[in-house]
Motif scaffolding. Structure first.
Motif, PDB file in Angstrom:
ATOM      1  N   ASP A 128      -3.185   8.845  -6.616  1.00  0.00           N
ATOM      2  CA  ASP A 128      -4.144   8.751  -5.516  1.00  0.00           C
ATOM      3  C   ASP A 128      -4.859   7.405  -5.452  1.00  0.00           C
ATOM      4  O   ASP A 128      -5.050   6.836  -4.375  1.00  0.00           O
ATOM      5  CB  ASP A 128      -5.198   9.865  -5.628  1.00  0.00           C
ATOM      6  CG  ASP A 128      -4.615  11.245  -5.401  1.00  0.00           C
ATOM      7  OD1 ASP A 128      -3.378  11.347  -5.315  1.00  0.00           O
ATOM      8  OD2 ASP A 128      -5.390  12.213  -5.316  1.00  0.00           O
ATOM      9  N   GLY A 129      -5.304   6.877  -6.606  1.00  0.00           N
ATOM     10  CA  GLY A 129      -6.130   5.680  -6.613  1.00  0.00           C
ATOM     11  C   GLY A 129      -5.414   4.407  -6.204  1.00  0.00           C
ATOM     12  O   GLY A 129      -6.064   3.369  -6.023  1.00  0.00           O
ATOM     13  N   PHE A 130      -4.098   4.462  -6.036  1.00  0.00           N
ATOM     14  CA  PHE A 130      -3.341   3.269  -5.664  1.00  0.00           C
ATOM     15  C   PHE A 130      -3.180   3.118  -4.159  1.00  0.00           C
ATOM     16  O   PHE A 130      -2.708   2.089  -3.687  1.00  0.00           O
ATOM     17  CB  PHE A 130      -1.964   3.272  -6.329  1.00  0.00           C
ATOM     18  CG  PHE A 130      -2.020   3.395  -7.820  1.00  0.00           C
ATOM     19  CD1 PHE A 130      -2.743   2.478  -8.565  1.00  0.00           C
ATOM     20  CD2 PHE A 130      -1.375   4.417  -8.496  1.00  0.00           C
ATOM     21  CE1 PHE A 130      -2.813   2.573  -9.952  1.00  0.00           C
ATOM     22  CE2 PHE A 130      -1.434   4.528  -9.880  1.00  0.00           C
ATOM     23  CZ  PHE A 130      -2.166   3.608 -10.608  1.00  0.00           C
ATOM     24  N   THR A 167      -3.041   3.411   3.766  1.00  0.00           N
ATOM     25  CA  THR A 167      -2.015   4.373   4.162  1.00  0.00           C
ATOM     26  C   THR A 167      -2.345   5.754   3.605  1.00  0.00           C
ATOM     27  O   THR A 167      -3.055   5.881   2.613  1.00  0.00           O
ATOM     28  CB  THR A 167      -0.630   3.932   3.650  1.00  0.00           C
ATOM     29  OG1 THR A 167      -0.669   3.851   2.225  1.00  0.00           O
ATOM     30  CG2 THR A 167      -0.253   2.581   4.211  1.00  0.00           C
ATOM     31  N   PRO A 168      -1.835   6.810   4.240  1.00  0.00           N
ATOM     32  CA  PRO A 168      -2.125   8.165   3.760  1.00  0.00           C
ATOM     33  C   PRO A 168      -1.632   8.370   2.327  1.00  0.00           C
ATOM     34  O   PRO A 168      -0.555   7.906   1.945  1.00  0.00           O
ATOM     35  CB  PRO A 168      -1.344   9.051   4.743  1.00  0.00           C
ATOM     36  CG  PRO A 168      -1.181   8.220   5.971  1.00  0.00           C
ATOM     37  CD  PRO A 168      -1.036   6.807   5.493  1.00  0.00           C
ATOM     38  N   ASP A 212       0.856  -1.184   0.000  1.00  0.00           N
ATOM     39  CA  ASP A 212       0.000   0.000   0.000  1.00  0.00           C
ATOM     40  C   ASP A 212       0.894   1.237   0.000  1.00  0.00           C
ATOM     41  O   ASP A 212       1.569   1.486   0.996  1.00  0.00           O
ATOM     42  CB  ASP A 212      -0.901  -0.009   1.232  1.00  0.00           C
ATOM     43  CG  ASP A 212      -2.052   0.966   1.130  1.00  0.00           C
ATOM     44  OD1 ASP A 212      -2.129   1.690   0.118  1.00  0.00           O
ATOM     45  OD2 ASP A 212      -2.883   0.999   2.046  1.00  0.00           O
ATOM     46  N   PRO A 213       0.946   1.991  -1.127  1.00  0.00           N
ATOM     47  CA  PRO A 213       0.117   1.854  -2.319  1.00  0.00           C
ATOM     48  C   PRO A 213       0.467   0.593  -3.106  1.00  0.00           C
ATOM     49  O   PRO A 213       1.564   0.047  -2.962  1.00  0.00           O
ATOM     50  CB  PRO A 213       0.451   3.110  -3.120  1.00  0.00           C
ATOM     51  CG  PRO A 213       1.867   3.427  -2.736  1.00  0.00           C
ATOM     52  CD  PRO A 213       1.935   3.091  -1.267  1.00  0.00           C
ATOM     53  N   GLY A 268      -3.768  -3.423   3.675  1.00  0.00           N
ATOM     54  CA  GLY A 268      -2.668  -2.692   3.063  1.00  0.00           C
ATOM     55  C   GLY A 268      -1.472  -2.619   3.995  1.00  0.00           C
ATOM     56  O   GLY A 268      -1.602  -2.217   5.151  1.00  0.00           O
ATOM     57  N   VAL A 269      -0.314  -3.031   3.485  1.00  0.00           N
ATOM     58  CA  VAL A 269       0.929  -2.982   4.263  1.00  0.00           C
ATOM     59  C   VAL A 269       1.800  -1.875   3.682  1.00  0.00           C
ATOM     60  O   VAL A 269       2.102  -1.891   2.483  1.00  0.00           O
ATOM     61  CB  VAL A 269       1.669  -4.333   4.206  1.00  0.00           C
ATOM     62  CG1 VAL A 269       2.967  -4.268   5.008  1.00  0.00           C
ATOM     63  CG2 VAL A 269       0.780  -5.456   4.723  1.00  0.00           C
ATOM     64  N   PRO A 270       2.217  -0.908   4.495  1.00  0.00           N
ATOM     65  CA  PRO A 270       2.997   0.219   3.960  1.00  0.00           C
ATOM     66  C   PRO A 270       4.311  -0.223   3.339  1.00  0.00           C
ATOM     67  O   PRO A 270       4.870  -1.277   3.681  1.00  0.00           O
ATOM     68  CB  PRO A 270       3.238   1.102   5.192  1.00  0.00           C
ATOM     69  CG  PRO A 270       2.206   0.681   6.183  1.00  0.00           C
ATOM     70  CD  PRO A 270       1.945  -0.769   5.932  1.00  0.00           C
TER      71      PRO A 270
END
Length: 477
Positions: free
Chosen positions: A438-440, A444-445, A212-213, A231-233
């Motif tokens: 953005d869409g990915f 995460t922020p 993530d993304p 989601g894993v950063p």
């Protein structure tokens, strides 16, 4: 071909024929301009008198549904099709599920030919003029000959042995993948490989971990199969393995060219990921989507080549290397899941087109694929270098490239606040296809920036396009 009319019994023959022909015309089953059989032939087919058919044709002509053309026959007249009320989605028992699918976004959807921008920076696309048409045509002709030698049977769901053998040799040479043809399943693009693996590994409620993304079509595919996607950063070394939670069944990664940011996964992270997957009993999907193209640094082997426990499913595609329209991909699968995947493939679509498989097998074995990759590598390297020069030059007040050594896209993060929706809209008006990061992002922020593909834009078009992007940024800053 006979006209489909059913006559029951011996009563009201003319009325039966009239009602069925009128219904067929009004519903559109008999299209405007369609020719009806001659009255004598239709009478013979239905076992009724020719006069009954002639009288029915005459009545339908009077109703302006048919038209007779001297010396040619009887045709359906051009008229509006009678509208019939169809069942609405909200009337169905599956209405909630239909709404869920209907509301899914279409990430990375490529434009149609009519809507393609003059300057296109979309990712995952290539220029048609780079595709080796003559070599592919020769291989397709050979494929037609090979198909003619075989009976009219369906092929194997896992793919033709000739193609699987060719792919095994290619990925061993170019990516260090350890496999034989018996480990490979041919798919309709990498996306089907992801779908098949998820079908046999996941159940509703299963946990999936991914970057993530990350690649949003994969995230949506896993979610659509009922999984909970976590989601894993990522950081400069790739996926933060220590943050993968317990209970995960499937881990999706792009270790050689992180999608979409571009950094490779470090060796330490790769080893930690394999160890974590073994602890969890999880399967790791390694999506190696465009890593034939490397521009600097030492080549890195695939994650699969480090796997001594049989937990990595390596997924590759020829859509990026050659042409998206081919829809040819493959999975190099561990022994534990390959049998289940082959059966799932058989149930899903039986097998991938054998014409394309025979052609690709010859294309690879004749050395055309490696020659094509070398040719494209030179082109992409030049485009990449020019974009980096512009990002380090007159675009540097707004954008900063993330270091990336492979593939044919890069990410550029915003250094200052930029109204990205406005930038993308102004660029579109100027004939420039720009795309946001953005869409990915999921959990995460969001880090504001651009996703810049350079496979579909000509080298000489890069500067004129980026000149306009610079001018737009000046205007909206």
């Amino acid at each position: 071909m006979e006209l489909h009319v059913v006559i029951n019994g011996r009563k009201d023959l003319a009325d039966q024929l009239y009602q069925q022909l009128r219904s067929a015309i009004e519903s559109g089953r008999l299209a405007a301009g369609a020719q009806l059989p001659p009255s004598r032939l239709l009478a013979q087919q239905l076992g009724i008198s020719r006069k009954t058919v002639s009288d029915t044709y005459a009545l339908l002509t009077y109703d302006n549904l048919l038209i007779g053309k001297i010396g040619r026959g009887t045709f359906v007249n051009a008229r509006a099709v009678k509208a019939e009320r169809k069942q609405a989605a909200q009337d169905l028992a599956c209405a909630a599920n239909l709404e869920k699918w209907q509301n899914l976004p279409w990430p990375l959807r490529h434009p149609s030919l009519e809507s393609t921008a003059r300057y296109e920076f979309i990712g995952g696309a290539t220029r048609r003029n780079q595709f080796p048409q003559e070599e592919w045509r020769r291989c397709t002709q050979e494929a037609l000959r090979r198909m003619a030698e075989h009976g009219g049977f369906y092929s194997q769901p896992e793919g033709l042995p000739a193609l699987r053998s060719a792919i095994a040799g290619h990925v061993a040479f170019s990516r260090g993948v350890v496999c034989t043809e018996h480990d490979i399943v041919i798919c309709n693009g990498a996306q089907q490989a992801l779908d098949l693996i998820a079908r046999v590994v996941l159940e509703p409620g299963s946990l999936v971990a991914m970057e993530d993304p990350g690649y949003s079509p994969a995230r949506m595919l896993f979610s659509a199969q009922g999984a909970t996607v976590i989601g894993v950063p990522v950081d400069e070394q790739g996926l933060q393995v220590a943050l993968i939670p317990d209970g995960v069944r499937l881990i999706y990664v792009t270790p050689s060219h992180q999608f979409p940011l571009g950094m490779p996964m470090s060796q330490a992270r790769r080893e930690a990921l394999l160890q974590r997957a073994q602890q969890l009993g999880a399967i790791v999907i390694e999506d190696d989507y465009d890593c034939e193209f490397r521009y600097e640094g030492r080549p890195t082997d695939s994650l699969q080549s480090l796997d001594s426990h049989g937990v990595v499913a390596y997924v590759g595609t020829f859509s990026k290397t050659m042409l998206p329209q081919l829809r040819l991909g493959y999975g190099v699968l561990p022994p534990a899941i390959i049998g289940a995947v082959v059966r799932a493939k058989h149930l899903t679509d039986c097998h991938t087109s054998t014409l394309a498989q025979w052609a690709l097998a010859k294309f690879i074995s004749d050395g055309c694929l490696l020659k094509h990759i070398r040719r494209c590598h030179t082109v992409y390297a030049g485009r990449r270098e020019r974009i980096l020069q512009r990002l380090d030059g007159d675009l540097s007040p707004w954008l900063q490239a993330i270091p990336s050594t492979a593939g044919f896209h890069m990410a550029a993060l915003c250094k200052v606040p930029v109204n990205l929706p406005l930038l993308l809209e102004r660029a579109k008006q100027a004939g420039i296809g720009l795309y946001s990061l953005d869409g990915f992002f999921n959990d995460t922020p969001v880090r504001s920036g651009l996703f810049i593909g350079f496979g579909a834009i000509e080298t000489l078009d890069i500067d004129p396009a980026l000149d306009q992007v610079r001018d737009i940024l000046r205007q909206i800053a």
